[in-house]
Motif scaffolding. Structure first.
Motif, PDB file in Angstrom:
ATOM      1  N   LEU A 176      79.381 -28.829  53.376  1.00 55.28           N
ATOM      2  CA  LEU A 176      78.558 -29.988  53.259  1.00 55.28           C
ATOM      3  C   LEU A 176      78.704 -30.824  54.756  1.00 55.28           C
ATOM      4  O   LEU A 176      77.797 -31.563  55.223  1.00 55.28           O
ATOM      5  N   ARG A 177      79.937 -30.873  55.178  1.00 53.96           N
ATOM      6  CA  ARG A 177      80.080 -31.670  56.430  1.00 53.96           C
ATOM      7  C   ARG A 177      79.262 -31.231  57.483  1.00 53.96           C
ATOM      8  O   ARG A 177      78.797 -31.925  58.568  1.00 53.96           O
ATOM      9  N   GLU A 178      78.884 -29.545  57.635  1.00 54.30           N
ATOM     10  CA  GLU A 178      78.040 -29.198  58.841  1.00 54.30           C
ATOM     11  C   GLU A 178      76.575 -29.345  58.566  1.00 54.30           C
ATOM     12  O   GLU A 178      75.736 -28.899  59.446  1.00 54.30           O
ATOM     13  N   LEU A 179      76.180 -29.969  57.355  1.00 58.12           N
ATOM     14  CA  LEU A 179      74.840 -29.983  57.166  1.00 58.12           C
ATOM     15  C   LEU A 179      74.119 -31.015  58.063  1.00 58.12           C
ATOM     16  O   LEU A 179      74.474 -32.051  58.554  1.00 58.12           O
ATOM     17  N   ALA A 187      72.455 -38.864  54.791  1.00 61.25           N
ATOM     18  CA  ALA A 187      73.923 -38.914  54.997  1.00 61.25           C
ATOM     19  C   ALA A 187      74.426 -38.086  53.838  1.00 61.25           C
ATOM     20  O   ALA A 187      73.982 -38.070  52.628  1.00 61.25           O
ATOM     21  N   VAL A 188      75.762 -37.469  54.190  1.00 60.62           N
ATOM     22  CA  VAL A 188      76.100 -36.752  53.079  1.00 60.62           C
ATOM     23  C   VAL A 188      77.862 -37.559  52.979  1.00 60.62           C
ATOM     24  O   VAL A 188      78.225 -37.329  54.257  1.00 60.62           O
ATOM     25  N   ASN A 189      78.106 -37.921  52.023  1.00 60.87           N
ATOM     26  CA  ASN A 189      79.579 -38.402  51.985  1.00 60.87           C
ATOM     27  C   ASN A 189      80.224 -37.951  50.726  1.00 60.87           C
ATOM     28  O   ASN A 189      79.902 -38.064  49.596  1.00 60.87           O
ATOM     29  N   VAL A 190      81.386 -37.337  50.771  1.00 65.95           N
ATOM     30  CA  VAL A 190      82.616 -37.351  49.683  1.00 65.95           C
ATOM     31  C   VAL A 190      83.405 -38.131  49.626  1.00 65.95           C
ATOM     32  O   VAL A 190      84.163 -38.245  50.515  1.00 65.95           O
ATOM     33  N   GLY A 191      82.937 -38.989  48.563  1.00 66.21           N
ATOM     34  CA  GLY A 191      83.830 -40.394  48.482  1.00 66.21           C
ATOM     35  C   GLY A 191      85.130 -40.167  47.624  1.00 66.21           C
ATOM     36  O   GLY A 191      86.025 -41.130  47.993  1.00 66.21           O
ATOM     37  N   ARG A 192      85.063 -39.522  46.722  1.00 64.58           N
ATOM     38  CA  ARG A 192      86.400 -39.101  46.115  1.00 64.58           C
ATOM     39  C   ARG A 192      86.555 -37.721  45.696  1.00 64.58           C
ATOM     40  O   ARG A 192      85.688 -36.847  45.455  1.00 64.58           O
ATOM     41  N   ILE A 193      87.848 -37.279  45.500  1.00 62.23           N
ATOM     42  CA  ILE A 193      88.346 -35.894  45.161  1.00 62.23           C
ATOM     43  C   ILE A 193      89.559 -36.032  44.410  1.00 62.23           C
ATOM     44  O   ILE A 193      90.506 -36.931  44.710  1.00 62.23           O
ATOM     45  N   GLY A 194      89.815 -34.974  43.426  1.00 60.10           N
ATOM     46  CA  GLY A 194      91.032 -34.854  42.904  1.00 60.10           C
ATOM     47  C   GLY A 194      91.377 -33.637  42.049  1.00 60.10           C
ATOM     48  O   GLY A 194      90.449 -32.977  41.967  1.00 60.10           O
ATOM     49  N   THR A 202      62.708 -35.490  51.615  1.00 62.70           N
ATOM     50  CA  THR A 202      64.257 -35.093  52.246  1.00 62.70           C
ATOM     51  C   THR A 202      65.343 -35.242  51.377  1.00 62.70           C
ATOM     52  O   THR A 202      66.216 -34.388  51.364  1.00 62.70           O
ATOM     53  N   LEU A 203      65.480 -36.173  50.553  1.00 63.95           N
ATOM     54  CA  LEU A 203      66.462 -36.314  49.341  1.00 63.95           C
ATOM     55  C   LEU A 203      66.413 -35.176  48.477  1.00 63.95           C
ATOM     56  O   LEU A 203      67.592 -34.799  48.247  1.00 63.95           O
ATOM     57  N   GLU A 204      65.376 -34.896  48.040  1.00 67.53           N
ATOM     58  CA  GLU A 204      65.467 -33.749  47.014  1.00 67.53           C
ATOM     59  C   GLU A 204      65.773 -32.401  47.736  1.00 67.53           C
ATOM     60  O   GLU A 204      66.536 -31.729  47.219  1.00 67.53           O
ATOM     61  N   GLY A 205      65.326 -32.215  49.043  1.00 64.93           N
ATOM     62  CA  GLY A 205      65.759 -30.898  49.690  1.00 64.93           C
ATOM     63  C   GLY A 205      67.227 -31.076  50.000  1.00 64.93           C
ATOM     64  O   GLY A 205      67.888 -29.962  49.815  1.00 64.93           O
ATOM     65  N   LEU A 206      67.895 -32.143  50.330  1.00 65.35           N
ATOM     66  CA  LEU A 206      68.997 -32.207  50.374  1.00 65.35           C
ATOM     67  C   LEU A 206      70.090 -31.790  49.137  1.00 65.35           C
ATOM     68  O   LEU A 206      70.965 -31.259  49.327  1.00 65.35           O
TER      69      LEU A 206
END
Length: 412
Positions: free
Chosen positions: A236-239, A248-255, A280-284
Motif C-alpha cells: 500500500l505504501r508503494e501505491l 493519499a493512503v494511510n494506515v492509521g491504526r494496527i493491532g 480516483t477514490l473509487e479506483g484507489l
C-alpha cells in the motif's frame, strides 16, 4: 463582490461592535467548552451546554435531534438591541460548528494558560468554532439585525474520526427539511485566510484477518495474520498516483496478537484512503482491496502447514467529494469578507462537515474563526486570540452577505 454597503449598514456595524465588546467573553466561553468532554459519539454533555446557550439567545425550536445535533433558529423576537429576526424568503442558511473531538473518553482536558496561549485538547478544533457561532448569534440578536433568509444555528456530532460525518449526514438525509438549504457554513478551527470550498473525500476501511494462531516454534509454518497485513502495508505504501491523480493512503491504526512468542490468531488495521476526485477514490479503493487480498493469499501459499486465513473488510467511513465553485455567491462572499477584514483569502480543500452538502450541490464551505493555533489533534493543542476578532467578523459578514439584510438593496 463588494461588501462595503453591507459593512456600512447600521445594524451590521452594531453587530461588529458587539463582537468586539464581547471578545473576552467569547474566549472564556471557548475555554468553558473545552472543559466539557466530547469524544465522537459522546457529545451529549457539550451538546446540552450549547442547547442551553441557544435558549439564552432566544433561538426558536431549540432541540437535540435523533443523532445528537443541536438546532436553533433565529426568528422574529425582541432582543436587547431591538427587533432581530430572520425572514421567510427562501430556504435557510445553516451556520454550523461540530461538537466532537478526536480525544477518547478519559483524556485529561483541563485548559491551562501559558502567556497568550491556551492549551487544551480541542481548544481550537472545534471549541473555537462553537464559541464563534454562539458569538455570531449573540451579535445578531443584540444588534437587532434582520435578515431576508432564515438562519439556523446547528452544533453537529460525528465530524471527527470514525464519526463519519453522521451528524451532517442526518441533517441532509432524503426526508430532511434542510436538504434544500440556501447555504451551509461550517465554522471550524482558527485562522483568517482559509476558505474550504473543495471536499476531500475519503474511504475508511477496517481490515481484520483471522487464522488458527499457535506457538511460534511448535506451530511454525502456520499462516500468520500479522505477516499478511505486513505484506499489504508495504505494498500500500508503494501505491503511486497515475497522471492527473492525487490521493493519499494511510494506515492509521494496527493491532493484533497476544505475545511475542505466539503466532497471532487475529490482526487488524484501519486504512484511510483520500482524494478530491470521486473516480480516483473509487479506483484507489479497488486497488487497495486487491493488494489486501493478494497479501493474504501469498501468506497462505507461503505457509507450510496449509492453515487458512479469513479476511474481513468493513467500511467504517465514507466521505463524499465535490466542490462549491469559486464563483458561487457563497464563496465570493467569504472571499470578500476575508479581504474586508484585511486577510488574504486562500481557497483550499479539506475534509469537513461541508463535504456532505457540497456533494449534494448545496453551496457550502468551511472557514476558520480567527486567532492562531497549533498542535491540532494532539493533547498539546493550543489557541492564541491574535486576530480572533477579525475572524469572528469575517464569519458574521459571510453569513449576512448570503442571508441578505432587510432594507439593503445588495444581497449575495
Amino acid at each position: 463582490m463588494n461588501l462595503e454597503p453591507l459593512a456600512a449598514h447600521p445594524a451590521v456595524r452594531a453587530a461588529r461592535t458587539v463582537l468586539r465588546d464581547r471578545d473576552r467573553a467569547t474566549v472564556e466561553e471557548q475555554v468553558q467548552l473545552a472543559s466539557i468532554p466530547a469524544p465522537s459519539g459522546m457529545e451529549g454533555e457539550r451538546g446540552a451546554y450549547v442547547a442551553e446557550r441557544f435558549r439564552e439567545l432566544d433561538l426558536a425550536g431549540v432541540a437535540v435531534d435523533e443523532v445528537g445535533n443541536v438546532h436553533g433558529a433565529l426568528t422574529a423576537s425582541t432582543s436587547p438591541g431591538g427587533q432581530a429576526k430572520s425572514g421567510s424568503g427562501g430556504e435557510p442558511i445553516l451556520v454550523t460548528a461540530h461538537l466532537d473531538t478526536i480525544f477518547p473518553d478519559g483524556t485529561p482536558i483541563t485548559p491551562r494558560t501559558k502567556g497568550d496561549r491556551i492549551f487544551a485538547p480541542g481548544i481550537t478544533d472545534n471549541c473555537r468554532g462553537l464559541a464563534a457561532i454562539l458569538a455570531i448569534g449573540t451579535a445578531i440578536r443584540e444588534a437587532g439585525v434582520s435578515t431576508r433568509r432564515p438562519l439556523v444555528f446547528i452544533a453537529t456530532v460525528g465530524e471527527e474520526g470514525v464519526g463519519d460525518l453522521c451528524g451532517v449526514k442526518h441533517l441532509f438525509r432524503d426526508e430532511s427539511p434542510f436538504r434544500e438549504a440556501s447555504a451551509f457554513i461550517s465554522i471550524d478551527g482558527a485562522g483568517l485566510t482559509r476558505i474550504v470550498h473543495r471536499a476531500i473525500g475519503s474511504c475508511r476501511l477496517r481490515v481484520s484477518v483471522k487464522g488458527l494462531g499457535g506457538h511460534s516454534w511448535g506451530d511454525r509454518g502456520l499462516a500468520n495474520p500479522i505477516h499478511a497485513l505486513g505484506l499489504a502495508i508495504g505494498r500500500l505504501r508503494e501505491l503511486r498516483p497515475d497522471d492527473g491523480e492525487a490521493f493519499a493512503v494511510n494506515v492509521g491504526r494496527i493491532g493484533g496478537g497476544t505475545s511475542v512468542n505466539a503466532i497471532s490468531g487475529e490482526a487488524w488495521l484501519e486504512l484511510d484512503l483520500r482524494s478530491e476526485d470521486g473516480p480516483t477514490l473509487e479506483g484507489l479503493q479497488k486497488r487497495a482491496r486487491e493488494i489486501l487480498e493478494a497479501a493474504v493469499r501469498e501468506e497462505i501459499d507461503g505457509s507450510t502447514r496449509g492453515a487458512p486465513l479469513v479476511m474481513d473488510i468493513e467500511k467504517i467511513g465514507d466521505r463524499p467529494c465535490g466542490q462549491t465553485p469559486p464563483d458561487d455567491p457563497l464563496v465570493e462572499a467569504a472571499v470578500a469578507a476575508t479581504r474586508l477584514i484585511g486577510g488574504s483569502p486562500k481557497l483550499t480543500a479539506s475534509s469537513t462537515d461541508a463535504n456532505v452538502p457540497i456533494s449534494l450541490g448545496v453551496p457550502a464551505l468551511a472557514m476558520g474563526a480567527g486567532g492562531r493555533a497549533g498542535g491540532i489533534h494532539t493533547t498539546d493543542e493550543w489557541y492564541e486570540n491574535e486576530g480572533g476578532i477579525e475572524g469572528l467578523e469575517r464569519g458574521l459578514l459571510t453569513v449576512l452577505a448570503v442571508a441578505g439584510i432587510a432594507g439593503l438593496d445588495q444581497e449575495a
